[in-house]
Scaffold this active site. Structure first.
Site, mmCIF file in Angstrom:
data_model
loop_
_atom_site.group_PDB
_atom_site.id
_atom_site.type_symbol
_atom_site.label_atom_id
_atom_site.label_comp_id
_atom_site.label_asym_id
_atom_site.label_seq_id
_atom_site.Cartn_x
_atom_site.Cartn_y
_atom_site.Cartn_z
ATOM 1 N N CYS A 27 41.474 24.280 59.165
ATOM 2 C CA CYS A 27 40.451 24.401 60.196
ATOM 3 C C CYS A 27 40.310 25.874 60.604
ATOM 4 O O CYS A 27 41.081 26.721 60.184
ATOM 5 C CB CYS A 27 40.838 23.597 61.424
ATOM 6 S SG CYS A 27 42.411 24.118 62.099
ATOM 7 N N CYS A 51 43.309 27.450 62.026
ATOM 8 C CA CYS A 51 44.303 27.917 61.048
ATOM 9 C C CYS A 51 43.936 29.334 60.609
ATOM 10 O O CYS A 51 44.807 30.190 60.435
ATOM 11 C CB CYS A 51 44.328 27.014 59.819
ATOM 12 S SG CYS A 51 44.729 25.305 60.173
ATOM 13 N N CYS A 77 72.086 43.593 28.165
ATOM 14 C CA CYS A 77 73.081 43.569 29.241
ATOM 15 C C CYS A 77 72.411 43.376 30.596
ATOM 16 O O CYS A 77 71.193 43.341 30.693
ATOM 17 C CB CYS A 77 73.854 44.888 29.260
ATOM 18 S SG CYS A 77 72.742 46.269 29.570
ATOM 19 N N CYS A 98 69.844 45.988 31.528
ATOM 20 C CA CYS A 98 68.499 45.787 30.960
ATOM 21 C C CYS A 98 67.726 44.796 31.824
ATOM 22 O O CYS A 98 66.539 44.977 32.113
ATOM 23 C CB CYS A 98 68.584 45.212 29.544
ATOM 24 S SG CYS A 98 69.499 46.218 28.407
ATOM 25 N N ASP A 143 11.421 51.341 44.929
ATOM 26 C CA ASP A 143 11.287 52.639 44.299
ATOM 27 C C ASP A 143 10.327 52.410 43.130
ATOM 28 O O ASP A 143 10.402 51.381 42.470
ATOM 29 C CB ASP A 143 12.651 53.108 43.791
ATOM 30 C CG ASP A 143 12.536 54.403 43.036
ATOM 31 O OD1 ASP A 143 12.034 55.371 43.626
ATOM 32 O OD2 ASP A 143 12.917 54.432 41.854
ATOM 33 N N ASP A 176 17.112 51.802 41.484
ATOM 34 C CA ASP A 176 18.105 52.039 40.457
ATOM 35 C C ASP A 176 19.417 52.346 41.186
ATOM 36 O O ASP A 176 19.465 53.195 42.069
ATOM 37 C CB ASP A 176 17.587 53.232 39.644
ATOM 38 C CG ASP A 176 18.614 53.804 38.699
ATOM 39 O OD1 ASP A 176 19.807 53.658 38.955
ATOM 40 O OD2 ASP A 176 18.193 54.407 37.711
ATOM 41 N N ASP A 196 19.230 55.983 43.208
ATOM 42 C CA ASP A 196 18.786 55.695 44.565
ATOM 43 C C ASP A 196 19.939 55.337 45.495
ATOM 44 O O ASP A 196 19.717 54.731 46.538
ATOM 45 C CB ASP A 196 17.775 54.535 44.538
ATOM 46 C CG ASP A 196 16.570 54.868 43.685
ATOM 47 O OD1 ASP A 196 16.156 56.038 43.691
ATOM 48 O OD2 ASP A 196 16.051 53.969 43.011
#
Lengths: 854, 74
Positions: free
Chosen positions: A14, A17, A82, A85, A519, A717, A721
């Protein structure tokens, strides 16, 4: 430094929340901004990574009873020997943004990575492991994230379905048992079902089983001092159940007498809310269908050419520069450029264009589109997150996560609603206990739609019942869904037509647009002008054109290209200028072997002190025809006029007409002189012409219109623009093609089709219409029902709203919103219904002036 | 980490405040109900519990942020 992450939040139901999660995340020190969306169940968080970790955010969300939905990736890591690593690999993965938890197992050579879907990819994880010197492969196939996302949704739907399946027979038995003595049920239902102990035994598992979620969520919220809808449910169900238990074991306590046990109220209330939850889970899945449909388009395999052989690999493994083969009926795996072959590709899923597009060497192909006829080979230019499809998915996701201003208001109101509902419930209880009961109570009192006569109700029992009805009936659950569900449906529908809104605010702004400014060059026109006339004075025409072409040789402006092209077509080879200077909005100046040539408009010539005698009239005539006239001057003397015209897009006149029919003023913005601009504006039926505007002044022109009180949309564009698009209330960038993310503007159109501007505004208006209807259904219901629950009619009808009736009304509100939103599924913008691409009539008088205002 | 004890202290203070005020409201109800002529102890008790419960819910979101704000201000 700040980082932005989108967290998938679980358990929100809701608007309250939403407020709780927002507050919790904002409470984490180092978090700058938080936006939570209920419909997408996502929280977008901007934070300082130096001060906040993902674990901090996760903790804050989990502490208030919600969770973060994570995905898990399994990597096969080779080369580890190991524990050191293991730690190296773990750290490499843990440092990636979006990774929540990592566990690396040396013996199985597996790394398990819990991560936030959408913030980090498996490919990045593999790269991180490889970077620290180990081998890594994904253990799952590509597209696993989508599967997991679907799986999570399926799990939620099946959880709510399971709850409903458990609750339904129990609630039905409780209802039949409660009403057994009445009417036809006395003959059909066995009498033992009416036994109060049996009703207690049937209702208890319902309340503590499927209904337990409301109590658990309320408890989590209360622990943090927050209240939400679950608390209203829990209060209503808990109080009805407790009254029933009291009436069963202590029938003389004054809660309606021994017959009014209210087990059916607790049971039906639980059932109705569970039904609402189930429908909500199903609908939410559908609401994000647009995203899922786009995600499903993402191909999983690709055929890469390696040493002349076709090798099938996961699409995640494709790299920029790879050569890929696509056969008929196959999807194009990533973006690229065709290098060999010929085919027709169905791009409708990305651009909305219904007709397959022909592809030949040099043409762009878009990942996710469908190859129809032939085979072709293409070179990958964009892969992974950079593909057009990935960008579109990201844009649509972001749009669906963002909030429209109207939603912020709705959330604000809903967030405070719960508080005031409890204040009202308290006031209701006190009023009916101390005042109303003594004034109006009669033994004939009934609960609406139930057989009970509350003759034995005491003042406290009666007052508690009325206040429970107020609590249940006031649930503004529908308010939380009203706006986001509509925005999701609208933005998803727009994406299907190649219209990408960058946020809910863009949808709202587009719906309110009063003026659309186009434009001219490259927007109203195709942006590929050609020379139509050459007027010479004192020199042959060819010579005038040659000088003009020399001046424009180094220009990259479409006008310059048109003049150079015209000269070449006439067999002239324009020489390179030794000096060149472009003066935006005016013209160009060049020098060759000591001779100075100028090409430009009147202003430019006047500034240079050049007399236009003899040529001015010819230029005016050309301009009256809608052409752009450019003067040519050599060594300070005007020698001619070159007229250039662009071609209008086929859809321009229709788009202008449609916008005007929608009550929108249409304006044209151009660098052309006023006469030329007005000629074309007349031809198109434009309301306003903004002529002789220098490129740098476009944003100021938009600002001027806004100062007059208009809400302005600018169509242009996206790159040239950009300032004007940013200044406008809605910037609409056209023809983004495969590069949608780089476009400026609030709305991005994938195609070069002006009808999409009309469609965008129509979708926005339809979406906001839906939002308003949804909010009406959500709020009007509460406004009308609360006085009823308060008992305003009681003194006249001696009936009060039963808790189960309150639950029915509450569910009706949520259902109205849900069903109303579903109407958007079949929506097609009216302009798209009227004009399919192939049906658009050709533009009358296709010549338009070329871009003089460079 | 240094802020944790003060935050816990603020939470405790807030809880004492809203629970105390709710208890006062419940007691006020019981007294007023008695003054009104309510003879049933169970009715007074149930009414008191209901008032306590609703008052707690009303006060919690008001008191908690107020106390926290004051604690942070200090």
């Amino acid at each position: 430094m700040s980082r932005r992450l989108t967290l998938p939040v679980e358990g929100m139901s809701c608007a309250s929340c939403v407020a709780n999660v927002e507050t919790a995340l904002k409470g984490v020190s180092g978090v700058r901004e938080v936006r939570v969306n209920l419909a997408t169940e996502q929280a977008t968080v901007e934070y300082d990574p130096a001060r906040v970790t993902l674990q901090d955010l996760r903790k804050a969300v989990e502490e208030i009873g919600y969770g973060l939905r994570t995905a898990t990736a399994y990597l096969h890591v080779t080369g580890m020997s190991c524990a050191s690593c293991v730690e190296t690999v773990r750290r490499a993965l843990a440092e990636l943004p979006g990774v929540v938890d990592v566990s690396v197992n040396l013996s199985t050579e597996t790394a398990r990575v819990d991560y936030l879907p959408g913030t980090v990819t498996v490919r990045e994880m593999l790269a991180a492991v490889r970077e620290v010197g180990y081998g890594a492969e994904e253990k799952l196939e590509g597209g696993a994230a989508l599967d997991r996302e679907q799986e999570a949704r399926r799990r939620e739907v099946s959880r709510q379905r399971r709850n409903l399946l458990v609750a339904t027979p129990l609630a039905l038995l409780v209802m039949l048992g409660t009403f057994q003595p009445y009417g036809v049920l006395s003959r059909l239902v066995p009498e033992f079902l009416h036994n109060k102990l049996l009703l207690f035994a049937l209702t208890t598992p319902l309340v503590v089983g499927p209904g337990a979620q409301f109590f658990v969520h309320s408890f989590h919220g209360l622990r943090r001092g927050t209240t939400d809808m679950n608390l209203l449910y829990a209060t209503g169900i808990g109080a009805a159940y407790l009254i029933a238990v009291v009436n069963t074991f202590w029938p003389a306590s004054g809660f309606g007498g021994p017959q009014a046990t209210f087990y059916e109220a607790a049971a039906l209330l639980t059932w109705f809310i569970l039904l609402g939850r189930y429908l909500e889970a199903v609908t939410r899945g559908r609401a994000s269908e647009a995203i899922r449909r786009l995600m499903r388009l993402q191909p999983r395999r690709a055929r890469v050419l390696q040493d002349g052989r076709e090798v099938e690999v996961s699409v995640d493994e494709v790299e920029v520069g790879d050569l890929l083969v696509v056969r008929p009926g196959e999807q194009v795996p990533v973006d690229g450029v065709v290098v060999e072959g010929y085919s027709a590709v169905d791009q409708s899923m990305i651009t909305g264009e219904s007709i397959p597009v022909e592809k030949k060497p040099g043409d762009e192909v878009i990942g996710g589109t469908l190859n129809k006829t032939g085979s072709f080979t293409f070179r990958a230019t964009r892969v992974g997150k950079e593909t057009a499809l990935a960008q579109i998915i990201r844009l649509v996701e972001e749009a669906q996560t963002s909030k429209a201003p109207i939603q912020k208001l709705a959330d604000f109101v809903a967030g405070r609603f719960i508080f005031w509902v409890h204040v009202l419930a308290l006031a209701t209880f006190l009023f009916w206990y101390f005042v109303g009961y003594d004034l109006w109570f009669t033994p004939q009192t009934r609960l609406m739609l139930t057989p009970y006569a509350l003759s034995g109700a005491s003042a406290v029992g009666f007052a508690v019942l009325v206040s429970i009805a107020v609590l249940v009936i006031s649930c503004p659950c529908a308010v939380g869904l009203a706006t986001p569900a509509a925005i999701m449906a609208g933005t998803g529908k727009a994406a299907e037509h190649g219209i990408l809104f960058k946020g809910g605010d863009a949808v709202e702004a587009a719906s309110k647009v009063q003026v659309v400014v186009f434009d001219k060059t490259g927007t109203l026109t195709k942006g590929s002008p050609s020379v139509t006339d050459v007027v010479a004075q004192g020199l042959p025409e060819e010579e005038v054109l040659r000088w003009a072409a020399l001046a424009e040789k180094r220009s990259e402006h479409p006008l310059g290209e048109a003049i150079v092209r015209a000269a070449q077509e006439r067999g002239l080879s324009p020489e390179d200028p030794e000096e060149f200077e472009a003066l935006p909005g005016k013209g160009v100046a060049a020098r060759r072997r000591g001779r100075r040539v100028l090409l430009g408009n009147r202003t430019f010539m006047a500034e240079q002190g050049i007399s236009l005698d003899g040529l001015a009239r010819a230029a005016e005539e050309l301009e009256a025809q809608g052409k752009t006239a450019m003067f040519v001057a050599v060594d300070g003397h005007a020698v001619g006029v070159v007229a250039v015209a662009d071609t209008l897009r086929e859809t321009t006149p229709v788009a202008v007409r449609e916008l005007r029919a929608m009550g929108i003023r249409v304006a044209m913005l151009t660098g052309d002189n006023r006469r030329t601009a007005q000629a074309i504006a007349r031809q198109l039926g434009m309301d306003t012409v903004l002529a002789e505007v220098l490129p740098g002044d476009k944003a100021a022109e938009i600002q001027r219109l806004q100062a007059q009180g208009y809400r302005v949309a600018m169509v242009g564009d996206g790159i040239n623009d950009a300032p004007a698009l940013a200044q406008a209330d809605v910037g609409i960038a056209m023809g983004a093609g495969t590069d949608v993310a780089k476009e400026t503007g609030h709305v991005v159109l994938v195609k070069d089709d002006l009808l999409d501007v009309v469609a965008a505004i129509q979708v926005a208006r339809a979406t906001m219409g839906l939002v308003k209807q949804n909010l009406f259904w959500a709020f009007a219901y509460n406004t009308a029902a609360i006085p009823l629950a308060f008992g305003i009619l009681y003194p006249f009808v001696h009936q009060i709203v039963s808790p189960e009736l309150a639950a029915v009304l509450m569910a009706t509100s949520s259902l109205s919103v849900t069903l109303n939103t579903q109407r958007m599924r079949g929506y097609v913008p009216p302009v798209r219904r009227r004009y399919r691409a192939q049906e658009v009539p050709a533009a009358p008088g296709a010549a338009a002036p070329a871009p003089a205002g460079r | 980490m240094a802020q944790e004890p003060s935050s816990r202290k603020a939470s405790t203070l807030a809880a004492v405040l809203y629970l105390g005020l709710s208890l006062l409201a419940a007691l006020a109800f019981v007294v007023l109900a008695a003054l009104k002529g309510e003879t049933s102890w169970s009715a007074r008790l149930i009414g008191g519990v209901w008032v306590f419960f609703l008052t707690t819910i009303v006060l919690m979101p008001v008191v908690i942020p107020w106390v926290r704000k004051r604690a942070e201000g200090r």
